[in-house]
Design a protein around this motif. Sequence first.
Motif, PDB file in Angstrom:
ATOM      1  N   GLN B 111      30.392  48.796  43.315  1.00  0.00           N
ATOM      2  CA  GLN B 111      31.029  47.548  42.924  1.00  0.00           C
ATOM      3  C   GLN B 111      32.377  47.832  42.262  1.00  0.00           C
ATOM      4  OE1 GLN B 111      29.943  44.656  43.700  1.00  0.00           O
ATOM      5  NE2 GLN B 111      31.150  43.243  42.462  1.00  0.00           N
ATOM      6  N   ILE B 113      34.280  50.399  42.709  1.00  0.00           N
ATOM      7  CA  ILE B 113      35.210  50.831  43.759  1.00  0.00           C
ATOM      8  C   ILE B 113      35.804  49.605  44.454  1.00  0.00           C
ATOM      9  CG2 ILE B 113      35.296  51.879  46.064  1.00  0.00           C
ATOM     10  CD1 ILE B 113      33.367  54.042  44.998  1.00  0.00           C
ATOM     11  N   ASP B 114      34.960  48.657  44.782  1.00  0.00           N
ATOM     12  CA  ASP B 114      35.463  47.459  45.467  1.00  0.00           C
ATOM     13  C   ASP B 114      36.421  46.661  44.572  1.00  0.00           C
ATOM     14  OD1 ASP B 114      34.089  48.173  47.693  1.00  0.00           O
ATOM     15  OD2 ASP B 114      32.577  46.585  47.602  1.00  0.00           O
ATOM     16  N   ILE B 117      39.724  48.572  44.459  1.00  0.00           N
ATOM     17  CA  ILE B 117      40.441  48.431  45.732  1.00  0.00           C
ATOM     18  C   ILE B 117      41.069  47.041  45.831  1.00  0.00           C
ATOM     19  CG2 ILE B 117      40.099  48.230  48.218  1.00  0.00           C
ATOM     20  CD1 ILE B 117      38.069  50.500  47.993  1.00  0.00           C
ATOM     21  N   ASP B 348      28.227  39.483  45.811  1.00  0.00           N
ATOM     22  CA  ASP B 348      29.202  39.645  44.719  1.00  0.00           C
ATOM     23  C   ASP B 348      30.418  40.438  45.204  1.00  0.00           C
ATOM     24  OD1 ASP B 348      27.592  38.335  42.927  1.00  0.00           O
ATOM     25  OD2 ASP B 348      26.636  40.155  42.171  1.00  0.00           O
ATOM     26  N   VAL B 349      31.113  39.931  46.175  1.00  0.00           N
ATOM     27  CA  VAL B 349      32.275  40.662  46.701  1.00  0.00           C
ATOM     28  C   VAL B 349      33.478  40.334  45.819  1.00  0.00           C
ATOM     29  CG1 VAL B 349      33.767  41.043  48.678  1.00  0.00           C
ATOM     30  CG2 VAL B 349      31.348  40.496  49.018  1.00  0.00           C
ATOM     31  N   PRO B 350      34.033  41.356  45.144  1.00  0.00           N
ATOM     32  CA  PRO B 350      35.134  41.045  44.228  1.00  0.00           C
ATOM     33  C   PRO B 350      36.411  40.653  44.977  1.00  0.00           C
ATOM     34  CG  PRO B 350      34.715  43.412  44.288  1.00  0.00           C
ATOM     35  CD  PRO B 350      33.688  42.775  45.159  1.00  0.00           C
TER      36      PRO B 350
END
Lengths: 798, 358
Positions: B111, B113-114, B117, B348-350
């Motif tokens: 999470q 890392i995402d 990014i 939960d995609v940031p």
Amino acid sequence: MKFTLSWLKDHLDTTASVAEIGKTLTMIGLEIEEIIDPSSKLDGFVVGHVLTAEKHPDADKLRLCTVTNGTDTLQIVCGAPNARAGLKVALATPGCVVPATGDKLKKGKIRGVESQGMMCSTRELCLGEDHDGIIELPLDTPVGVPLASVLNIDPVFDISVTPNRADCLGVRGVARDLAAVGLGTLKADPLVAPFASTFASPRKVSIAEDAQGACPVFVGRTIRGVKNVESPQWLKDRLVAVGLRPISALVDITNYVTIGWARPLHVFDADKLAGDMVVRFGQGEESLEALNDKTYALTTEMVVIADQAKAQSIGGVMGGLETGCTESTTTVFLESALFEPRRIAKTARALALESDAKHRFERGVDPQSPVWGAELATRLILDLCGGEASDLVIAGGMPAGNGPISFRPSRVKQLVGIEVATEIMVGMFERLGCDVLVNGDDALTVQPPSWRGDLAEEHDLVEEVARLNGYDNLPVTPLPRLSMPKQVLSAAQKSLRLMTRTLVGRGLHETVTWSFLPRAQAVLFGGGQAELVLANPISSDLDAMRPSILPNLATAAGRNAARGFPNLGLFEVGPQFHGGEPGDQTRVIAGLRAGKTGPRHWDAKPRAVDVFDVKADVLAVLKAAGVNTDSLQIVAEAPGYYHPGRSGSLRLGKQVVAQFGDLHPAVLKALDVKGPMVGFEVFVERLPTPKAKATKARSLLQASAFQPLERDFAFVVDSAVAADAMVRAAKGADRQMITDVAVFDLYQGPNMPDGKKSLAVTVTLQPMEKTLTDAEIEEISGKVIAAIEKATGGTLRS
Amino acid sequence: MDKLDELRAELLAAVSDAPDADALDKVRVAVMGKKGRITDMMKGLGQMDPDARRTFGAALNALKDEVAAALDSRKAAFETAALNARLESERVDISLTARPETEGTLHPISQTIDEVIAIFGQMGFELAEGPDIEDDFHNFTALNFPPGHPAREMHDTFFLPEREDGSRHVLRTHTSPVQIRTMKSRKPPIRVICLGRTYRCDSDMTHTPMFHQIEGLVIDTNINMGHLKGCLKEFVEAYFEVDNVPMQFRPSFFPFTEPSAEVDIGCSRKNGELKIGEGDGWLEILGCGMVHPNVLKSCGYDPNEVQGFAFGMGLERIAMLKYGIPDLRTFFESDLRWLRHYGFGCLDVPTLTGGLTR
């Protein structure tokens, strides 16, 4: 690196406060670890004068005193045996916080008598251990002044020095850096001036030819007629403050110079030395009992200082016990040498030996320091111990430091983005000890001082300007960028994220496990090759690079089962290793399901996880990666750590892109975990890279206006026939009309001949142009039956 | 006509007296069926004279309609009753638990890392990755580590066995070799973040032999240290989702950058709770600096033509700070309870537009 405020002020003329000095040190790169300043806890404490001291009316051991703080007279009950009239004392009044306890002082009654303050002991003020009585200040101390102003308190700074700043491993270097940033002026250092000798040294020194690289210069001197007394209090205080134990004046002086000037020295008891001194390599069979009472074997890689008999010191690291100075020493041979940093580091590492000398030599001591270091030490020895000094005996020569640097002031603006006037830069360089020549508008020639081995090129000087100008003063400039961000992840990177989150959506928990595991486990999974075993593992449990992620997941599931969670799914995305070269690794998504499909439930009965659970996981992952799952071939082959009859691989062309199955019971046993456990591995890099499409538009939807219809066919086939063969045959019978084929029944058992099974498929027909007639349906059914018979050798059940 | 009235009364009574749907149907057949009484009477109409047929016919039809309506209504009532009875019999205990479903979790490292990014991607950084096993050149030499540097010793670095040529590969001690691989494979301008597993011979309360790093590298003709400060300020504020986080850049030393800095962020620690962006404490979070000319040279660049900055930080560390995870070692223990507690859902995609964190 620790030093005290007074020690710093020997070298730096400054009025800055302790806090200012601390903040500045951090902001010029000499980061404060800690400041120990007992006076910061003495707010409100003043000097008191005891006017009277009588026995407490109700207690034999207490005194009832009247004490003035210069303006008021207070009544104080005191238990100290030395409380008596006339004393000047450390007085705390209500509101003061006692440092030792952190308690705020209040008025109170002691045995029925009011006490309006407190007279403190050394320990109560955190100034020492003494608690036998209250502090007795000199009788001429003025009354009422702040206590901190009359106590001899010397705050201690502890800074961390980065490896490039060997010069700041001495107090003088720190003072010079503070002066360079403008926090005061560097004082002159008269102690290093040449010293007039009175006789010729009876002892000569030489450096063996092969050791001249390891020890470029050795400066020695004989000092005779010394008395190795106890050091004076000021010297002992400083050494104690920085964590050293005072021993004797001669030894303390070497420590004092090491910390004060970053110039390590050694003193031999000259009467215990045999003849001339030589710097040479250890002779292999040689050993030395060092000053720390431990004996070290001296290899041919280590530089030693030897007399004509044997090695007497580990050069630049630690002296020998036998020739160390004692109370009875009267003649000293002083050593001030230079050693090559890498060899010192290597020697100390090999011997697992730390010392203040080693710490400095391995980072680089000022190459010009051997002579002035000897002069400085001589002066201190003669001051404290008396005696007379011979001339210097010198072997080798002091190496030249870095040469002059051509410096373009404009590079400062270019590299760090800030405008600094050239004359300001020149001032900084000069305060650092550089000689500066201005050659033109944008051209300086800067000769760095010998003690700054880290200043060799233009960018080193840019850093000095940025540092002394303050990083806080650098601009904050956002990175220029496109007004609308573009996609930055590659198709493969994006796809990996989709695959990962797909598994989370399927109820698996992502985990991260070590890239290494016990070699025995690696062997179980086809790894453990010598080239993948670490030369220096953190423990024997983590000594081999993993050939698969599955053993880590299996043991993790085992640990969870032991904690009461036997039913779970785990997965990890990471590398597995097949060779010892960079790139000999494969990115794998590995998953594992253990135990049952869920908790016990009143309606949905859980079952043991099986191979079809992980088959579904694999297909979901591949679908998320954009693989057309119809083009996958399934084969009943998988590596030996899977159950041979309950595992398989999925291939795209000739590439195995995934494998899955029950873990082999023997493997589970070897891993000491309980089954059932099923696992899968998807080889991410073998998947076709999703291609960027020219258009995002989808193909046109062709939805039929006519109802689809289903026909069922049951066949008796050999047990070995794969269901997939039957499905493919049925699909191939009429690719236009047949849109789906699914196995809906499998029967093996009493009503079947041996070696046979019944498989039933349902075939979906989707007419596009008109409703099918019975004859047309019959015709397609005939083709399906023929195709299945041909592919499987089975017979239609009537 | 009285006859019809009697019949009406009789038939309606029969309808209303029918005890159940079956009895009612029998009544219907007896009245309306092929041989039913009304049907029979309809048949008899043909023999009547036209006048009588007209009046009697109309009355009979009315009777027929009336009885049919009564039958329908009675039938509907029976159906409603039957449905109600069935529904009553189908009653369940809705307090019973639903069928179990398992929810998975994403590891906090993934999470984080995402999130990282999402932030650096917005600034135009691409993502680069590289091998875990590295050679001496990429891990040390190209990064300006002098021979004899402590990091080159077994004390700090994991080594693989000696190779035929006497050299030894290492498990990369940082992700910086990916910067070298990136610079050697392409020309500036470069904006990449490098992330992945890194390894050091260290294992105690606050160190694990494996951890994750993220590094950033920007190389161009005109990138100076002010851009470094700007880039990191934007990152810190976006990542911690706090405006105006106090930041302190302190001079430091790394072999691969000059000038070098360590960066602290302002924080407070009260009652064991860490708050980023307030208070008078400082917390070190990363190291950075201008790429050292020797590094640029070892990648074939001319330091007089291109320059830039690099920074690096520990992913676990920033995840611990943001999400209040107290112990580094727990990241690698695969404890289901920990994964459920600190993990994230698949949705939960940031994003920067929707917020990094739910």
